[in-house]
Design a protein around this motif. Structure first.
Motif, PDB file in Angstrom:
ATOM      1  N   ILE A  60      77.337 -18.676  43.684  1.00 56.91           N
ATOM      2  CA  ILE A  60      77.387 -18.678  45.300  1.00 56.91           C
ATOM      3  C   ILE A  60      76.428 -17.407  45.876  1.00 56.91           C
ATOM      4  O   ILE A  60      75.558 -17.818  46.597  1.00 56.91           O
ATOM      5  N   PHE A  84      80.085 -24.932  41.583  1.00 57.70           N
ATOM      6  CA  PHE A  84      79.840 -23.587  42.223  1.00 57.70           C
ATOM      7  C   PHE A  84      80.942 -22.665  41.285  1.00 57.70           C
ATOM      8  O   PHE A  84      81.904 -22.922  41.124  1.00 57.70           O
ATOM      9  N   SER A  86      82.511 -18.959  42.076  1.00 57.34           N
ATOM     10  CA  SER A  86      82.607 -18.010  43.068  1.00 57.34           C
ATOM     11  C   SER A  86      83.621 -17.148  42.953  1.00 57.34           C
ATOM     12  O   SER A  86      84.643 -17.193  42.117  1.00 57.34           O
ATOM     13  N   ALA A  97      81.948 -25.469  49.648  1.00 59.95           N
ATOM     14  CA  ALA A  97      81.406 -26.188  48.606  1.00 59.95           C
ATOM     15  C   ALA A  97      81.383 -27.469  48.646  1.00 59.95           C
ATOM     16  O   ALA A  97      80.282 -28.213  48.290  1.00 59.95           O
ATOM     17  N   TYR A 105      84.237 -26.731  41.466  1.00 61.89           N
ATOM     18  CA  TYR A 105      84.404 -25.296  41.980  1.00 61.89           C
ATOM     19  C   TYR A 105      85.276 -24.420  40.931  1.00 61.89           C
ATOM     20  O   TYR A 105      86.431 -24.835  40.739  1.00 61.89           O
TER      21      TYR A 105
END
Length: 210
Positions: A60, A84, A86, A97, A105
């Motif tokens: 990210i 993503f 992160s 997201a 994620y």
């Protein structure tokens, strides 16, 4: 005759942390995936322009174009699914997201035990979305090709209490297995239904006359 080996799924990993990039690439490669690495969003876009990957893992927070900005561009201009990476695990980040269209994620620091289940779930979700889009495109094309196909799909939906996509897929698969065009099978189905309706009316008339 020997079957051709299945092509490896191509995964693009985008992160400005070179050590993490190498770690993620090693983990996914050992799991049987073909990996490509990019240290910036700009480099990632250059790679995607040549060959689209099956999935992209996006950090990210990156200098220059962020992972979120890259995601927005991928969502608007390509069919590449992405998840993503992160440093934040709060719910707001996860919601953000999802809003950008991410299929997964993962929170840093990343270890293989947590990465692979999340990654494979995201890849499965991406495949599901891709299949639904492809089915919808095929369905719309078929329905536009002839009134008979549309009516036949509706007939199957009513008779078998089916949804539209399933009815179309059954009709299409039957046509393929018999090496016929889908509209030809649709015409035959509608003709058979018309005959059955006529026979049903004839039976009712005869029974009433007795």
């Amino acid at each position: 005759m020997t079957s051709q080996p299945r092509a490896k799924r191509r995964i693009l990993i985008v992160d400005d942390d070179q050590l993490l990039l190498q770690f993620l690439s090693a983990v996914l490669s050992s799991a049987g995936y073909e990996t490509q690495e990019a240290t910036s969003a700009e480099q990632a876009l250059a790679i995607i322009e040549k060959v689209e990957p099956d999935m992209a893992l996006l950090d990210i927070n990156m200098p220059g174009m962020s992972g979120l900005e890259l995601a927005r561009q991928l969502h608007a201009e390509t069919a590449v699914p992405f998840m993503f990476l992160s440093a934040s695990g709060d719910s707001d980040s996860a919601k953000q997201a999802a809003a950008y269209g991410a299929v997964g994620y993962v929170v840093k620091p990343v270890d293989a035990a947590r990465l692979m289940p999340a990654f494979e779930a995201a890849l499965a979700r991406a495949d599901e979305i891709r299949h639904l889009r492809r089915t919808e495109i095929n369905l719309n094309t078929a329905l536009a090709a002839g009134r008979e196909t549309s009516l036949a799909v509706g007939l199957l939906m009513a008779k078998f209490q089916s949804d539209r996509n399933t009815a179309f897929e059954v009709l299409r698969d039957h046509a393929r297995s018999n090496r016929r065009k889908i509209n030809e099978v649709a015409e035959q189905l509608l003709a058979a239904e018309e005959v059955l309706n006529s026979l049903h009316a004839a039976f009712n008339s005869r029974l009433k006359g007795k």
